[in-house]
Design a protein around this motif. Structure first.
Motif, PDB file in Angstrom:
ATOM      1  N   GLU A 369      20.442  48.646  44.590  1.00 40.78           N
ATOM      2  CA  GLU A 369      20.476  47.855  43.347  1.00 40.78           C
ATOM      3  C   GLU A 369      21.580  48.355  42.422  1.00 40.78           C
ATOM      4  N   PHE A 370      21.711  49.680  42.359  1.00 43.43           N
ATOM      5  CA  PHE A 370      22.744  50.219  41.475  1.00 43.43           C
ATOM      6  C   PHE A 370      24.139  49.846  41.985  1.00 43.43           C
ATOM      7  N   THR A 371      24.300  49.912  43.332  1.00 48.33           N
ATOM      8  CA  THR A 371      25.602  49.525  43.908  1.00 48.33           C
ATOM      9  C   THR A 371      25.906  48.047  43.632  1.00 48.33           C
ATOM     10  N   ALA A 372      24.888  47.183  43.783  1.00 43.08           N
ATOM     11  CA  ALA A 372      25.073  45.746  43.502  1.00 43.08           C
ATOM     12  C   ALA A 372      25.389  45.516  42.029  1.00 43.08           C
ATOM     13  N   TYR A 373      24.746  46.235  41.148  1.00 50.29           N
ATOM     14  CA  TYR A 373      24.985  46.098  39.710  1.00 50.29           C
ATOM     15  C   TYR A 373      26.407  46.511  39.368  1.00 50.29           C
ATOM     16  N   ARG A 374      26.876  47.613  39.982  1.00 52.49           N
ATOM     17  CA  ARG A 374      28.242  48.052  39.705  1.00 52.49           C
ATOM     18  C   ARG A 374      29.251  47.017  40.223  1.00 52.49           C
ATOM     19  N   ARG A 375      28.990  46.443  41.378  1.00 51.75           N
ATOM     20  CA  ARG A 375      29.893  45.435  41.927  1.00 51.75           C
ATOM     21  C   ARG A 375      29.944  44.212  41.003  1.00 51.75           C
ATOM     22  N   GLN A 376      28.752  43.798  40.553  1.00 47.66           N
ATOM     23  CA  GLN A 376      28.676  42.639  39.643  1.00 47.66           C
ATOM     24  C   GLN A 376      29.385  42.935  38.325  1.00 47.66           C
ATOM     25  N   ALA A 377      29.204  44.105  37.781  1.00 46.01           N
ATOM     26  CA  ALA A 377      29.840  44.476  36.514  1.00 46.01           C
ATOM     27  C   ALA A 377      31.353  44.492  36.667  1.00 46.01           C
ATOM     28  N   ASN A 378      31.825  45.011  37.798  1.00 47.35           N
ATOM     29  CA  ASN A 378      33.277  45.035  38.029  1.00 47.35           C
ATOM     30  C   ASN A 378      33.831  43.610  38.119  1.00 47.35           C
ATOM     31  N   GLN A 379      33.072  42.733  38.794  1.00 47.74           N
ATOM     32  CA  GLN A 379      33.519  41.351  38.898  1.00 47.74           C
ATOM     33  C   GLN A 379      33.586  40.675  37.519  1.00 47.74           C
ATOM     34  N   MET A 380      32.584  40.930  36.692  1.00 47.79           N
ATOM     35  CA  MET A 380      32.565  40.344  35.345  1.00 47.79           C
ATOM     36  C   MET A 380      33.742  40.855  34.523  1.00 47.79           C
ATOM     37  N   LEU A 381      34.050  42.132  34.648  1.00 46.43           N
ATOM     38  CA  LEU A 381      35.195  42.675  33.893  1.00 46.43           C
ATOM     39  C   LEU A 381      36.493  42.055  34.358  1.00 46.43           C
ATOM     40  N   GLN A 382      36.623  41.893  35.679  1.00 45.81           N
ATOM     41  CA  GLN A 382      37.846  41.283  36.204  1.00 45.81           C
ATOM     42  C   GLN A 382      37.981  39.834  35.720  1.00 45.81           C
ATOM     43  N   GLN A 383      36.845  39.111  35.693  1.00 48.58           N
ATOM     44  CA  GLN A 383      36.879  37.713  35.253  1.00 48.58           C
ATOM     45  C   GLN A 383      37.274  37.625  33.771  1.00 48.58           C
ATOM     46  N   ILE A 384      36.718  38.491  32.976  1.00 51.04           N
ATOM     47  CA  ILE A 384      37.049  38.491  31.530  1.00 51.04           C
ATOM     48  C   ILE A 384      38.523  38.816  31.340  1.00 51.04           C
ATOM     49  N   SER A 385      38.994  39.759  32.162  1.00 57.28           N
ATOM     50  CA  SER A 385      40.416  40.136  32.031  1.00 57.28           C
ATOM     51  C   SER A 385      41.309  38.956  32.404  1.00 57.28           C
ATOM     52  N   ARG A 386      40.978  38.191  33.396  1.00 56.28           N
ATOM     53  CA  ARG A 386      41.790  37.052  33.799  1.00 56.28           C
ATOM     54  C   ARG A 386      41.784  35.967  32.700  1.00 56.28           C
ATOM     55  N   GLN A 387      40.587  35.706  32.153  1.00 62.50           N
ATOM     56  CA  GLN A 387      40.486  34.688  31.089  1.00 62.50           C
ATOM     57  C   GLN A 387      41.337  35.082  29.886  1.00 62.50           C
ATOM     58  N   GLN A 388      41.271  36.339  29.545  1.00 58.07           N
ATOM     59  CA  GLN A 388      42.086  36.775  28.399  1.00 58.07           C
ATOM     60  C   GLN A 388      43.573  36.634  28.709  1.00 58.07           C
ATOM     61  N   ALA A 389      43.906  36.911  29.973  1.00 55.43           N
ATOM     62  CA  ALA A 389      45.324  36.804  30.318  1.00 55.43           C
ATOM     63  C   ALA A 389      45.767  35.344  30.289  1.00 55.43           C
ATOM     64  N   GLU A 390      44.910  34.393  30.688  1.00 57.27           N
ATOM     65  CA  GLU A 390      45.274  33.012  30.697  1.00 57.27           C
ATOM     66  C   GLU A 390      45.369  32.449  29.266  1.00 57.27           C
ATOM     67  N   ASN A 391      44.500  32.881  28.412  1.00 59.29           N
ATOM     68  CA  ASN A 391      44.487  32.392  27.030  1.00 59.29           C
ATOM     69  C   ASN A 391      45.461  33.118  26.115  1.00 59.29           C
ATOM     70  N   TRP A 392      46.203  33.973  26.597  1.00 60.32           N
ATOM     71  CA  TRP A 392      47.116  34.770  25.732  1.00 60.32           C
ATOM     72  C   TRP A 392      48.339  33.931  25.386  1.00 60.32           C
ATOM     73  N   ASP A 393      48.673  33.805  24.060  1.00 62.36           N
ATOM     74  CA  ASP A 393      49.829  33.050  23.568  1.00 62.36           C
ATOM     75  C   ASP A 393      50.764  34.022  22.858  1.00 62.36           C
ATOM     76  N   PRO A 394      51.957  34.185  23.406  1.00 68.55           N
ATOM     77  CA  PRO A 394      52.874  35.170  22.776  1.00 68.55           C
ATOM     78  C   PRO A 394      53.270  34.745  21.380  1.00 68.55           C
ATOM     79  N   GLU A 395      53.432  33.402  21.081  1.00 68.27           N
ATOM     80  CA  GLU A 395      53.874  32.970  19.776  1.00 68.27           C
ATOM     81  C   GLU A 395      52.804  33.284  18.730  1.00 68.27           C
ATOM     82  N   THR A 396      51.592  33.131  19.154  1.00 72.91           N
ATOM     83  CA  THR A 396      50.508  33.423  18.213  1.00 72.91           C
ATOM     84  C   THR A 396      50.553  34.847  17.779  1.00 72.91           C
ATOM     85  N   ASP A 397      50.811  35.733  18.725  1.00 73.86           N
ATOM     86  CA  ASP A 397      50.869  37.160  18.420  1.00 73.86           C
ATOM     87  C   ASP A 397      52.091  37.420  17.551  1.00 73.86           C
TER      88      ASP A 397
END
Length: 397
Positions: A369-397
């Motif tokens: 269960e702990f191994t599955a939880y760590r795998r799921q958490a890593n996947q969620m972090l990767q997904q959040i990182s991709r979304q942030q990268a897609e929504n990033w606007d250089p002009e806004t910054d």
């Protein structure tokens, strides 16, 4: 009684007879006696000459023993010695016969004195044994010997021993057909030393310390005479057991007179005596009617004593059997108790093993269960990182 004297007739192997003087002497008491004692008029002082001859005979017949322990044993407190002495006439008669026999074999040029010297050396091993042993003793005297023999009687012995040896050597130079050439060392043919020991109230042992028979007088019935006397209540007193440490070569001799070397019987008495070198502890237990049967033996009394001993033996047997059975029952119950403890411990071990298996399984589930939880958490972090990268606007910054 310090001195007992009697006469006994013995038969040699060639059929000739000789009469011997039998003495029972307590040397210790003789040495401490204030009044002079004369057993035989021609021997003075008899107690000193006789004890040296007795020690010499034991020294020659028992070569494994040193002279000092023999003196200590013969002169011990309570020790008595049976001494058999042949007459002066018998000594001279035997010499005469030996001289006549030897002279036929010697050359005519050989003098009578030389022939006599050869005969004396061959026929009197005690003289040679005494002189050789005592010379060795005097050549290596030390302060330790003086400390070991410090009482009055042994001081007397040490002073008289050298004189006795000198006189014995002088007698060897005399004409062997004269009375002057005969000493007590020629007359002593056998001796036996014994003493009584009280084990506990009502239980007494007789220790036979030394037995020696001169070589030329064996097979004459002397050994049998000594043994029968030391088994006789009239000589040694009442006893429960006779004990001796027999030389290995003499075990068969003692067997012939009822002694046993059974280790179970000997075990009870082993602490009473110090063993000689190369010896076996042997014991003789007298029959119920005494060591010897006589015409006046009371059969009814003997049977009554036997019944009492038998009853005592049965009671002791029952007691020993009870102790053995009690021990076996205790041992059996102890084994049952140990089996029960082992079974109980095995049940505890089985329970703990089952719990350990259950915990191990739970651990494996939790790890999955702990191994599955760590795998799921890593996947969620990767997904959040991709979304942030897609929504990033250089002009806004």
């Amino acid at each position: 009684m310090d001195i007992y004297s009697d006469k006994e007739c013995f038969v040699r192997s060639d059929g000739s007879r000789f009469t011997a003087q039998v003495l029972i002497v307590n040397f210790k008491k003789l040495f401490t006696s204030t009044s002079p004692v004369k057993i035989l008029p021609e021997l003075q002082p008899i107690e000193q000459d006789l004890v040296h001859a007795v020690v010499g005979l034991n020294d020659v017949c028992l070569p494994d023993l040193d002279t000092d322990p023999i003196y200590s044993t013969v002169c011990a407190t309570g020790a008595k010695t049976i001494v058999i002495l042949r007459s002066v006439e018998d000594v001279l008669q035997q010499r005469k016969q030996e001289l006549a026999s030897d002279n036929k074999k010697l050359k005519k040029s050989t003098s009578l004195s030389e022939a006599a010297a050869v005969t004396s050396t061959d026929s009197d091993p005690v003289v040679t044994g005494i002189s050789d042993t005592f010379e060795d003793l005097y050549s290596c005297s030390s302060s330790e010997d003086d400390e070991e023999y410090s009482d009055d009687s042994t001081n007397i012995l040490s002073k008289s021993r050298e004189t006795f040896l000198k006189e014995a050597h002088q007698r060897r130079s005399h004409d062997l057909s004269s009375i002057d050439s005969v000493g007590v060392e020629h007359r002593v043919v056998a001796c036996a030393t014994f003493s009584r020991v009280s084990i506990k109230p009502g239980e007494t042992a007789v220790q036979i310390s030394l037995v020696a028979v001169r070589k030329h007088f064996r097979a004459c019935g002397i050994g049998r005479y000594l043994m029968m006397n030391m088994k006789d209540y009239a000589v040694v007193g009442q006893y429960d057991v006779l004990l001796c440490y027999a030389d290995h070569k003499a075990v068969s001799f003692f067997h012939r007179y009822g002694f046993t070397d059974n280790p179970i019987i000997a075990h009870k008495w082993r602490h009473l005596m110090d063993p000689w070198d190369n010896s076996t502890l042997m014991s003789y237990i007298a029959p119920f009617s005494g060591p010897t049967l006589s015409l006046g033996t009371n059969t009814v009394t003997a049977i009554g004593n036997m019944e009492k001993h038998l009853e005592a033996w049965l009671q002791e047997g029952f007691s020993q059997h009870y102790r053995q059975l009690s021990f076996m029952e205790r041992l059996r119950n102890e084994i049952i108790l140990l089996h029960a403890k082992v079974q109980s411990q095995q049940e505890v071990i089985a329970t703990l093993t089952s719990e350990l298996d259950h915990v191990s399984m739970e651990k494996q589930v939790i790890e999955k269960e702990f191994t599955a939880y760590r795998r799921q958490a890593n996947q969620m972090l990767q997904q959040i990182s991709r979304q942030q990268a897609e929504n990033w606007d250089p002009e806004t910054d």
